[in-house]
Design a protein around this motif. Structure first.
Motif, mmCIF file in Angstrom:
data_model
loop_
_atom_site.group_PDB
_atom_site.id
_atom_site.type_symbol
_atom_site.label_atom_id
_atom_site.label_comp_id
_atom_site.label_asym_id
_atom_site.label_seq_id
_atom_site.Cartn_x
_atom_site.Cartn_y
_atom_site.Cartn_z
ATOM 1 N N ARG A 244 1.215 -1.197 -0.130
ATOM 2 C CA ARG A 244 -0.272 -0.224 -0.072
ATOM 3 C C ARG A 244 0.781 1.307 0.291
ATOM 4 N N ILE A 245 0.965 2.032 -1.274
ATOM 5 C CA ILE A 245 1.962 3.412 -1.746
ATOM 6 C C ILE A 245 1.438 4.124 -0.236
ATOM 7 N N ALA A 246 2.595 5.267 -0.086
ATOM 8 C CA ALA A 246 1.809 5.675 0.735
ATOM 9 C C ALA A 246 2.108 7.230 0.675
ATOM 10 N N GLU A 247 2.167 7.499 -0.660
ATOM 11 C CA GLU A 247 0.682 8.714 -1.453
ATOM 12 C C GLU A 247 0.280 8.538 -2.027
ATOM 13 N N ASP A 248 -0.940 9.263 -1.411
ATOM 14 C CA ASP A 248 -2.668 8.938 -2.718
ATOM 15 C C ASP A 248 -2.350 10.290 -3.989
ATOM 16 N N PHE A 249 -2.182 9.189 -4.568
ATOM 17 C CA PHE A 249 -2.445 10.655 -6.005
ATOM 18 C C PHE A 249 -3.599 10.923 -6.615
ATOM 19 N N ARG A 250 -4.582 10.299 -5.346
ATOM 20 C CA ARG A 250 -5.974 11.221 -6.014
ATOM 21 C C ARG A 250 -6.140 12.338 -5.526
ATOM 22 N N THR A 251 -5.356 12.723 -4.443
ATOM 23 C CA THR A 251 -5.254 14.706 -3.527
ATOM 24 C C THR A 251 -3.857 14.579 -3.868
ATOM 25 N N ILE A 252 -3.041 14.720 -5.180
ATOM 26 C CA ILE A 252 -1.978 15.077 -4.285
ATOM 27 C C ILE A 252 -1.462 16.000 -5.149
ATOM 28 N N GLN A 253 -0.832 17.085 -4.828
ATOM 29 C CA GLN A 253 -1.058 18.882 -4.882
ATOM 30 C C GLN A 253 0.441 18.958 -4.672
ATOM 31 N N HIS A 254 1.963 18.895 -4.001
ATOM 32 C CA HIS A 254 3.055 19.702 -3.874
ATOM 33 C C HIS A 254 4.445 18.631 -4.147
ATOM 34 N N VAL A 255 5.156 18.797 -4.895
ATOM 35 C CA VAL A 255 5.972 17.284 -4.525
ATOM 36 C C VAL A 255 7.606 18.116 -4.600
ATOM 37 N N TYR A 256 8.667 17.409 -4.516
ATOM 38 C CA TYR A 256 10.210 17.469 -4.582
ATOM 39 C C TYR A 256 10.927 16.858 -5.832
ATOM 40 N N VAL A 257 11.246 17.821 -6.625
ATOM 41 C CA VAL A 257 12.399 17.047 -7.508
ATOM 42 C C VAL A 257 13.556 16.796 -7.020
ATOM 43 N N ILE A 258 14.708 15.805 -7.430
ATOM 44 C CA ILE A 258 15.329 15.459 -7.021
ATOM 45 C C ILE A 258 16.377 16.268 -7.675
ATOM 46 N N LYS A 259 17.844 16.152 -7.464
ATOM 47 C CA LYS A 259 18.807 16.481 -8.422
ATOM 48 C C LYS A 259 19.470 15.260 -7.783
ATOM 49 N N ASN A 260 20.686 14.451 -8.525
ATOM 50 C CA ASN A 260 21.891 13.853 -7.528
ATOM 51 C C ASN A 260 23.281 14.153 -7.827
ATOM 52 N N VAL A 261 23.886 14.889 -7.631
ATOM 53 C CA VAL A 261 24.503 15.878 -7.730
ATOM 54 C C VAL A 261 26.055 14.790 -8.627
ATOM 55 N N MET A 262 25.948 13.391 -8.059
ATOM 56 C CA MET A 262 26.592 12.433 -8.606
ATOM 57 C C MET A 262 26.710 11.358 -9.469
ATOM 58 N N LEU A 263 24.762 11.865 -9.850
ATOM 59 C CA LEU A 263 24.475 10.488 -10.514
ATOM 60 C C LEU A 263 25.141 10.452 -12.000
ATOM 61 N N ASP A 264 25.451 11.467 -12.502
ATOM 62 C CA ASP A 264 26.492 11.108 -13.916
ATOM 63 C C ASP A 264 28.225 10.033 -14.082
ATOM 64 N N GLU A 265 28.302 10.773 -12.695
ATOM 65 C CA GLU A 265 29.589 9.731 -12.340
ATOM 66 C C GLU A 265 29.511 8.452 -12.142
ATOM 67 N N MET A 266 28.250 7.676 -11.463
ATOM 68 C CA MET A 266 27.731 6.481 -10.660
ATOM 69 C C MET A 266 27.567 5.915 -12.104
ATOM 70 N N ARG A 267 27.023 6.144 -13.054
ATOM 71 C CA ARG A 267 26.364 5.496 -14.107
ATOM 72 C C ARG A 267 27.544 5.435 -15.243
ATOM 73 N N GLU A 268 28.308 6.325 -15.597
ATOM 74 C CA GLU A 268 29.143 6.488 -16.124
ATOM 75 C C GLU A 268 30.741 4.705 -15.698
ATOM 76 N N LEU A 269 30.217 5.045 -14.486
ATOM 77 C CA LEU A 269 31.428 4.130 -14.210
ATOM 78 C C LEU A 269 30.302 2.655 -14.191
ATOM 79 N N GLU A 270 29.421 3.265 -13.837
ATOM 80 C CA GLU A 270 28.864 1.229 -14.173
ATOM 81 C C GLU A 270 28.697 1.268 -16.103
ATOM 82 N N GLY A 271 29.154 2.294 -16.270
ATOM 83 C CA GLY A 271 28.706 1.634 -17.490
ATOM 84 C C GLY A 271 29.725 0.972 -18.531
ATOM 85 N N LYS A 272 30.415 1.059 -17.476
ATOM 86 C CA LYS A 272 32.585 0.115 -18.131
ATOM 87 C C LYS A 272 32.732 -0.796 -17.658
ATOM 88 N N ILE A 273 31.281 -1.481 -17.106
ATOM 89 C CA ILE A 273 31.067 -2.969 -16.469
ATOM 90 C C ILE A 273 31.303 -3.845 -17.804
#
Length: 282
Positions: A244-273
């Motif tokens: 049972r998910i925490a958010e109720d999408f029938r009434t949602i009004q406000h959200v937060y967008v997340i930026k991972n400042v290290m995401l590009d580095e992580m994906r570049e490194l995993e792409g070398k596997i």
């Protein structure tokens, strides 16, 4: 002018009566302590009522501004949480800000439009390229996981929510650490499923589910929901888990967008596997 004079002549008795009443009431209030207190009390109640009305009206028109301020403050507080940081010194068992660098940044947004009853559901939020938003960033609410940024315009963005066919969020049990993928079968907008957990691992009903953080899209520990049903999949050594998910999408009004400042580095490194040899043979 003649009409005015005619009016006074016609109602002269009534006007004299009113004038005498005003004089009498003024004298009564002036020389009577009880009457004076009653007048002041009534005036205070009236003024208080007027002030309450003015305050309510002012609060109503300032509500959006107040909400924006609170959202901004919440975003700043989220960035200060330890789950939004990564530790620099892994050997020292200390909790000091000098040992952490910011890894996740948060930007508040308002939901302009959204769906929850389709096979793939989306929402429109009021921030886009002009605010630095990029495709692939995670989106959460104050309650839990929401989705991933799918399309980005100049001032708006489209978020593909977890109520969609092809979104798989890596999640784990808060107690025990067993992990799998969150999916949605397209039926109930309040219930999702978790796949990939072996049924020889003990999973209790009402266990809390959180983000694992393995994809780098969400920090570890964001609420997802609670286990409401579990059964073994016939012919497979796996659990069929309902959440049972925490958010109720029938009434949602406000959200937060997340930026991972290290995401590009992580994906570049995993792409070398290197790929699996068995996959190369296929």
């Amino acid at each position: 002018m003649r009409n005015l004079i005619a009016f006074f002549k016609r109602f002269q008795i009534f006007l004299v009566f009113v004038l005498l009443q005003v004089v009498a009431l003024s004298a009564y209030v002036q020389y009577s302590e009880f009457a004076r207190l009653q007048v002041f009390s009534s005036a205070s109640r009236i003024n208080g009522g007027l002030y309450d009305i003015r305050y309510a009206v002012t609060q109503h028109f300032n509500l959006e501004k107040t909400n924006r301020k609170l959202e901004w403050e919440n975003a700043q507080l989220r960035e200060k949480l330890k789950l939004s940081n990564y530790k620099i010194d892994r050997e020292l068992i200390q909790i000091e800000d000098t040992n952490y660098h910011q890894q996740y940044l948060y930007m508040s947004a308002t939901v302009i439009n959204n769906t929850y009853d389709k096979r793939n559901n989306y929402m429109t939020i009021d921030i886009g390229k002009n605010h630095g938003i990029q495709k692939g960033w995670g989106v959460i609410s104050s309650k839990g996981v929401v989705g991933i940024v799918h399309l980005v315009g100049e001032s708006y963005s489209i978020v593909k929510t977890i109520l969609s066919k092809n979104i798989n969020v890596d999640v784990s049990m808060r107690d025990g650490g067993a992990f799998g993928l969150l999916k949605w079968d397209g039926i109930n907008p309040k219930i999702c499923q978790i796949s990939g957990i072996s049924n020889d691992i003990s999973i209790k009903k009402f266990t809390k589910v959180i983000t694992r953080g393995g994809s780098g899209i969400y920090p570890k520990g964001i609420p997802v929901g609670v286990i409401t049903k579990r059964k073994s999949i016939e012919g497979k050594p796996l659990w069929d888990l309902q959440v049972r998910i925490a958010e109720d999408f029938r009434t949602i009004q406000h959200v937060y967008v997340i930026k991972n400042v290290m995401l590009d580095e992580m994906r570049e490194l995993e792409g070398k596997i290197p790929p699996d040899k068995e996959e190369e043979e296929l």
